[in-house]
Design an enzyme around this catalytic site. Structure first.
Site, short mmCIF file in Angstrom:
data_model
loop_
_atom_site.label_atom_id
_atom_site.label_comp_id
_atom_site.label_asym_id
_atom_site.label_seq_id
_atom_site.Cartn_x
_atom_site.Cartn_y
_atom_site.Cartn_z
CG ASP A 338 -1.68 1.27 1.40
OD1 ASP A 338 -2.37 1.63 0.44
OD2 ASP A 338 -1.58 1.90 2.46
CG ASP A 533 -3.51 1.06 6.71
OD1 ASP A 533 -4.29 0.10 6.52
OD2 ASP A 533 -3.77 2.22 6.33
CG ASP A 537 -4.15 -1.46 2.90
OD1 ASP A 537 -4.64 -1.03 1.85
OD2 ASP A 537 -3.26 -0.87 3.54
#
Length: 639
Positions: A338, A533, A537
């Protein structure tokens, strides 16, 4: 006490742990003395008595485990389920029956001694994880409704309680400081030994250690829901969740032992006809074969290695939910990150400011600072950090936030606006050029105008994590496809991707679609890891073969991921990968070495170059070498 490494560990939940205690230790020591005495005693009858005493005193727990555990597991599994202890007991009895009392005693003595050493070695590998239980908070200072302070058990703390934390106290629960400040050691949560300064409004975690200050806190979670409680739960899972290699070894061990029990009698019966031995030699060689073919070293090849690796990682704030995930991580072919908060800092900064030709830069900076200090949008902190300076005159403006326009303010005849591009603004050609350039670079653009005339163009951008480029490069060197997933515009994503040199950048991604992208990567490349995180996600972390959550101990991270880093530190992803690779390598080293030793001992026995004493020494020595090789994973890897 740790489980014997040659022993069965069945899925029925019967983990047979043998706490031998002081009686076994004393019995073993007396047994050693009896054996030494037998060597120097000149009378054969006395020698025999001393050797038999050695067998009973030093080996009664080995014999007992061989018989009782085999009986118990056979009853549970409804089929004959022997263990290595029974093999050793049978070999000892065989040696005694043919009059080799000294070798029978030596067999039991060395096997029992190795048994203690193996338990100690495996206990070392479990210690870092198990030690978490020792730092679980035990008491708290509760401030009741009258202001009275009383000590209560930490597990009685409830959400909403107010607690007093004095210097040197252990924080009893997760919460927020409501008065006071202190330096707090959070190594039990994130593996970071340097204390962190905490003051009013900041979060504190149960199990962390208060420094020299004192503060009052409000509990935000019940004790059972604290971050530390979930870490303990995760660590417990880690010891139970075994890799495919470990599981396979556990499954084949009883089959292997049964095969040895079957083949040894056949060997004894056939050897006189095939090899020309007499029956006494054949029986003796059968006993040696039973020892040589024992799978003890094979059984110790994987579990202590994995536990050592998990302990190493836990000590550094990297928690895996089991060795199976560590195994997966070692074999990944692609890794997706991410962007925001993982590959980047998650906090935009001002990267460009272009002023109009006739603009008074100091005056503009002062107005922007005054306007942003009254704002609450995400970019305000970055704008103030860039524009606020001591030498600027302090201005007082009445600022309003108009939807679709931005911040607006008025002073005398001048109307100030700080916001996005709109058609009613007048923009000089040089500033239009600057806007196009910043847009091409994927930057967020804020325009400052006076009476609808743009006087400054401001570009902001989230900056790469300083560790990110090095981690990406390390992964690429291992032949791993690196992918960055972001919800940002394509230009912004590609700009960060180019800075970090990721193999692939996928932008304009909604959180709900991240899992589909991970699924696509799995189809294209194979085993795929996802680093995020752990909150937005979550679907992608679940979809990935190994979901790696980065966060300061967030609940969501611990709940959904297969592995959790208790601090936003990308270097720990690389450290975990290197540990995973080394774990896989050491396990296969152990398996190959243990089987090679078995083969060598069997061959030497067939050609008459092996006796019971040498067989036991070589067998137990190889087991201890395998254990020591695994314990190397407890050491911190060099940078």
């Amino acid at each position: 006490m740790a489980e014997h490494t040659c022993q069965q560990d069945h899925s029925h939940g019967n983990n047979h742990r043998h706490a031998h205690g002081h009686l076994s230790d004393i019995g073993f020591i007396i047994g050693v003395l009896c054996f030494i005495t037998a060597i120097f005693v000149p009378y054969e009858n006395m020698k025999t008595i001393m050797y038999l005493a050695t067998i009973i005193l030093a080996g009664y727990h080995v014999i007992g485990e061989g018989i009782t555990d085999t009986f118990t597991q056979t009853k549970i599994n409804h089929r004959f389920t022997p263990n290595v202890h029974l093999l050793m007991t049978a070999a000892m009895i065989g040696s005694v029956l043919i009059g080799h009392y000294n070798e029978g005693a030596l067999l039991i003595l060395i096997f029992a001694g190795a048994h203690f050493l193996e338990e100690y070695a495996e206990g070392q590998s479990r210690r870092e994880i198990t030690n978490l239980l020792k730092i679980n908070p035990t008491e708290a200072r509760l401030i009741d409704a009258t202001g009275t302070i009383k000590k209560i058990a930490a597990d009685q703390v409830k959400k909403g309680d107010h607690l007093q934390v004095l210097p040197g106290d252990q924080v009893a629960a997760d919460g927020v400081i409501i008065s006071g400040s202190s330096d707090i050691n959070e190594s039990s949560i994130n593996g970071e030994s340097i204390p962190r300064e905490k003051s009013v409004g900041e979060e504190v975690f149960g199990s962390t250690l208060n420094g020299s200050g004192n503060f009052t806190m409000e509990v935000t979670k019940d004790s059972a829901d604290s971050v530390f409680a979930k870490i303990i739960m995760l660590a417990t899972e880690a010891q139970a969740n075994q890799s495919p290699t470990e599981t396979t070894i556990k499954k084949i061990e009883p089959i292997y032992v049964k095969t040895v029990f079957l083949l040894v009698p056949l060997f004894i019966v056939s050897a006189p006809f095939l090899l020309g031995w007499d029956w006494s030699t054949s029986f003796y060689r059968g006993m040696v074969m039973m020892i040589a073919a024992s799978p003890c070293a094979l059984a110790a090849s994987a579990v202590p290695v994995s536990l050592s690796a998990l302990s190493n990682l836990a000590k550094r704030g990297i928690l895996f939910k089991g060795s199976t995930f560590l195994t997966h991580f070692a074999k990944i072919k692609a890794i997706a990150f991410d962007k925001t908060g993982t590959l980047t800092e998650g906090k935009p900064i001002v990267t460009d400011v272009v002023y109009g030709d006739q603009a008074d830069q100091a005056a503009i900076d002062a107005v922007i600072t005054a306007m942003e200090k009254q704002a609450n949008h995400p970019l305000a902190e970055a704008m103030i950090a860039h524009f606020d300076r001591k030498e600027l005159s302090q201005q007082t403006l009445k600022v309003t936030n108009q939807a679709g326009i931005g911040l607006v303010a008025k002073k005398a005849e001048q109307h100030y606006r700080l916001g996005k591009l709109s058609e009613d603004l007048l923009i000089a050609v040089p500033l239009k050029t600057a806007i196009k350039q910043m847009e091409a670079e994927g930057k967020t653009i804020v325009l400052f105008s006076i009476n609808n005339s743009v006087e400054a163009v401001i570009g902001l951008m989230d900056q790469p994590n300083p560790q990110a480029a090095a981690i990406i490069e390390r992964m690429k060197q291992q032949g791993i496809q690196t992918v960055m997933i972001t919800g940002d515009r394509q230009a912004a994503g590609e700009n960060i991707g180019a800075l970090l040199q990721v193999d692939q950048t996928i932008a304009n991604v909604m959180p709900a679609n991240k899992a589909q992208i991970v699924q696509s990567l799995q189809k294209d490349y194979g085993l795929t890891a996802m680093v995020g995180d752990g909150i937005n996600d979550a679907p992608a972390l679940v979809q990935a073969d190994i979901g790696f959550a980065m966060g300061e101990g967030s609940d969501a991270a611990i709940d959904v991921a297969d592995a959790v880093i208790m601090k936003n530190d990308l270097t720990r992803v690389d450290y975990a990968y290197r540990i995973a690779k080394k774990t896989d390598k050491v396990i296969w080293q152990n398996i190959c070495f243990s089987m090679l030793i078995v083969a060598i001992l069997v061959v030497l026995n067939l050609i008459g170059k092996m006796n019971i004493g040498l067989g036991v020494i070589a067998h137990e020595g190889s087991t201890l070498l395998v254990l020591m090789n695994g314990l190397r994973l407890l050491r911190k890897l060099p940078e």
